[in-house]
Design a protein around this motif. Structure first.
Motif, PDB file in Angstrom:
ATOM      1  N   SER A  57       0.910  -1.312  -0.033  1.00  0.00           N
ATOM      2  CA  SER A  57      -0.037   0.032   0.050  1.00  0.00           C
ATOM      3  C   SER A  57       0.915   1.254  -0.036  1.00  0.00           C
ATOM      4  N   ALA A  58       1.971   1.279   0.807  1.00  0.00           N
ATOM      5  CA  ALA A  58       2.615   2.240   0.661  1.00  0.00           C
ATOM      6  C   ALA A  58       3.841   2.535  -0.596  1.00  0.00           C
ATOM      7  N   ALA A  59       4.272   1.359  -0.672  1.00  0.00           N
ATOM      8  CA  ALA A  59       5.587   1.254  -1.798  1.00  0.00           C
ATOM      9  C   ALA A  59       6.598   2.408  -1.519  1.00  0.00           C
ATOM     10  N   PRO A  60       7.202   2.422  -0.571  1.00  0.00           N
ATOM     11  CA  PRO A  60       8.207   3.542  -0.423  1.00  0.00           C
ATOM     12  C   PRO A  60       9.217   3.683  -1.473  1.00  0.00           C
ATOM     13  N   LYS A  61       9.702   5.078  -1.541  1.00  0.00           N
ATOM     14  CA  LYS A  61      10.940   5.056  -2.653  1.00  0.00           C
ATOM     15  C   LYS A  61      12.079   4.871  -1.983  1.00  0.00           C
ATOM     16  N   LEU A  62      12.685   4.088  -2.156  1.00  0.00           N
ATOM     17  CA  LEU A  62      14.006   3.643  -1.637  1.00  0.00           C
ATOM     18  C   LEU A  62      14.948   3.272  -2.470  1.00  0.00           C
ATOM     19  N   PRO A  63      16.128   3.997  -2.184  1.00  0.00           N
ATOM     20  CA  PRO A  63      17.347   4.209  -3.306  1.00  0.00           C
ATOM     21  C   PRO A  63      18.007   2.753  -3.533  1.00  0.00           C
ATOM     22  N   SER A  64      18.106   1.967  -2.448  1.00  0.00           N
ATOM     23  CA  SER A  64      19.038   0.623  -2.512  1.00  0.00           C
ATOM     24  C   SER A  64      18.432  -0.527  -1.840  1.00  0.00           C
ATOM     25  N   GLU A  65      19.019  -1.414  -2.207  1.00  0.00           N
ATOM     26  CA  GLU A  65      18.554  -2.844  -1.441  1.00  0.00           C
ATOM     27  C   GLU A  65      18.712  -2.519  -0.008  1.00  0.00           C
ATOM     28  N   PRO A  66      19.936  -2.158   0.557  1.00  0.00           N
ATOM     29  CA  PRO A  66      20.013  -2.118   2.155  1.00  0.00           C
ATOM     30  C   PRO A  66      19.008  -1.217   2.494  1.00  0.00           C
ATOM     31  N   ALA A  67      18.682  -0.089   1.867  1.00  0.00           N
ATOM     32  CA  ALA A  67      17.534   0.753   2.498  1.00  0.00           C
ATOM     33  C   ALA A  67      16.075  -0.232   2.324  1.00  0.00           C
ATOM     34  N   LEU A  68      15.948  -0.807   1.554  1.00  0.00           N
ATOM     35  CA  LEU A  68      14.667  -1.887   1.450  1.00  0.00           C
ATOM     36  C   LEU A  68      14.786  -2.655   2.958  1.00  0.00           C
ATOM     37  N   PHE A  69      16.044  -3.266   2.944  1.00  0.00           N
ATOM     38  CA  PHE A  69      16.209  -4.223   4.085  1.00  0.00           C
ATOM     39  C   PHE A  69      15.797  -3.449   5.369  1.00  0.00           C
ATOM     40  N   GLY A  70      16.475  -2.186   5.506  1.00  0.00           N
ATOM     41  CA  GLY A  70      16.378  -1.451   6.700  1.00  0.00           C
ATOM     42  C   GLY A  70      14.592  -1.376   6.821  1.00  0.00           C
ATOM     43  N   TRP A  71      13.894  -0.869   5.815  1.00  0.00           N
ATOM     44  CA  TRP A  71      12.709  -0.376   5.871  1.00  0.00           C
ATOM     45  C   TRP A  71      11.754  -1.833   6.404  1.00  0.00           C
ATOM     46  N   LEU A  72      12.058  -2.933   5.836  1.00  0.00           N
ATOM     47  CA  LEU A  72      11.384  -4.108   6.152  1.00  0.00           C
ATOM     48  C   LEU A  72      11.731  -4.359   7.463  1.00  0.00           C
ATOM     49  N   HIS A  73      13.151  -4.461   7.921  1.00  0.00           N
ATOM     50  CA  HIS A  73      13.268  -4.547   9.323  1.00  0.00           C
ATOM     51  C   HIS A  73      12.400  -3.956  10.354  1.00  0.00           C
ATOM     52  N   ARG A  74      12.840  -2.493  10.230  1.00  0.00           N
ATOM     53  CA  ARG A  74      12.116  -1.514  10.935  1.00  0.00           C
ATOM     54  C   ARG A  74      10.444  -1.597  10.999  1.00  0.00           C
ATOM     55  N   THR A  75      10.004  -1.967  10.058  1.00  0.00           N
ATOM     56  CA  THR A  75       8.376  -2.173   9.926  1.00  0.00           C
ATOM     57  C   THR A  75       7.917  -3.348  10.463  1.00  0.00           C
ATOM     58  N   THR A  76       8.927  -4.554  10.566  1.00  0.00           N
ATOM     59  CA  THR A  76       8.557  -5.645  11.139  1.00  0.00           C
ATOM     60  C   THR A  76       8.909  -5.325  12.605  1.00  0.00           C
ATOM     61  N   VAL A  77       9.420  -4.905  13.031  1.00  0.00           N
ATOM     62  CA  VAL A  77       9.630  -4.533  14.491  1.00  0.00           C
ATOM     63  C   VAL A  77       8.322  -3.765  15.084  1.00  0.00           C
ATOM     64  N   HIS A  78       8.000  -2.768  14.440  1.00  0.00           N
ATOM     65  CA  HIS A  78       6.863  -1.937  14.596  1.00  0.00           C
ATOM     66  C   HIS A  78       5.425  -2.787  14.785  1.00  0.00           C
ATOM     67  N   VAL A  79       5.315  -3.425  13.573  1.00  0.00           N
ATOM     68  CA  VAL A  79       4.171  -4.150  13.633  1.00  0.00           C
ATOM     69  C   VAL A  79       4.099  -5.438  14.646  1.00  0.00           C
ATOM     70  N   SER A  80       5.353  -5.620  14.933  1.00  0.00           N
ATOM     71  CA  SER A  80       5.512  -7.001  15.992  1.00  0.00           C
ATOM     72  C   SER A  80       5.146  -6.479  17.437  1.00  0.00           C
ATOM     73  N   ILE A  81       5.581  -5.324  17.680  1.00  0.00           N
ATOM     74  CA  ILE A  81       5.511  -4.324  18.845  1.00  0.00           C
ATOM     75  C   ILE A  81       3.853  -4.220  19.016  1.00  0.00           C
ATOM     76  N   ASP A  82       3.230  -3.780  17.977  1.00  0.00           N
ATOM     77  CA  ASP A  82       1.771  -3.544  18.028  1.00  0.00           C
ATOM     78  C   ASP A  82       0.846  -4.783  18.169  1.00  0.00           C
ATOM     79  N   LEU A  83       1.384  -5.850  17.575  1.00  0.00           N
ATOM     80  CA  LEU A  83       0.781  -7.184  17.739  1.00  0.00           C
ATOM     81  C   LEU A  83       1.012  -7.590  19.198  1.00  0.00           C
ATOM     82  N   TRP A  84       2.283  -7.464  19.606  1.00  0.00           N
ATOM     83  CA  TRP A  84       2.415  -7.920  21.109  1.00  0.00           C
ATOM     84  C   TRP A  84       1.552  -7.135  22.138  1.00  0.00           C
ATOM     85  N   ARG A  85       1.218  -5.905  21.851  1.00  0.00           N
ATOM     86  CA  ARG A  85       0.678  -4.921  22.844  1.00  0.00           C
ATOM     87  C   ARG A  85      -0.919  -5.505  22.794  1.00  0.00           C
ATOM     88  N   THR A  86      -1.531  -6.029  21.615  1.00  0.00           N
ATOM     89  CA  THR A  86      -3.032  -6.316  21.645  1.00  0.00           C
ATOM     90  C   THR A  86      -3.000  -7.680  22.095  1.00  0.00           C
TER      91      THR A  86
END
Length: 86
Positions: A57-86
């Motif tokens: 849905s967001a399809a962020p503009k990321l300049p490189s594969e490491p940036a995509l890797f970081g986005w996926l990792h950070r988003t996964t951590v945030h989603v996991s925290i949200d799931l853990w809280r519920t």
């Protein structure tokens, strides 16, 4: 194609095959990060699905594969925290 190129292809053309390749390439990463955070396979699968839905849905503009890797990792951590809280 690297991950950033696949993401660009998906963002610009809404290419299902490009998104499918992204999911195949990064599912293990996203799932393992979520499982470490949540200590549950079921919740980790739910987190992974949510992360890829956000990517679609967001399809962020990321300049490189490491940036995509970081986005996926950070988003996964945030989603996991949200799931853990519920």
């Amino acid at each position: 194609m690297n991950g950033a190129e696949l993401l660009t292809e998906f963002r610009q053309r809404r290419s299902e095959s490009a998104f499918e390749q992204l999911v195949r390439r990064y599912t293990d990463l996203v799932f393992s990060v979520a499982k470490r955070r949540l200590n549950s396979e079921t919740l980790a699968q739910e987190a992974a699905q949510s992360v890829f839905l956000r990517l679609a849905s967001a399809a962020p503009k990321l300049p490189s594969e490491p940036a995509l890797f970081g986005w996926l990792h950070r988003t996964t951590v945030h989603v996991s925290i949200d799931l853990w809280r519920t």
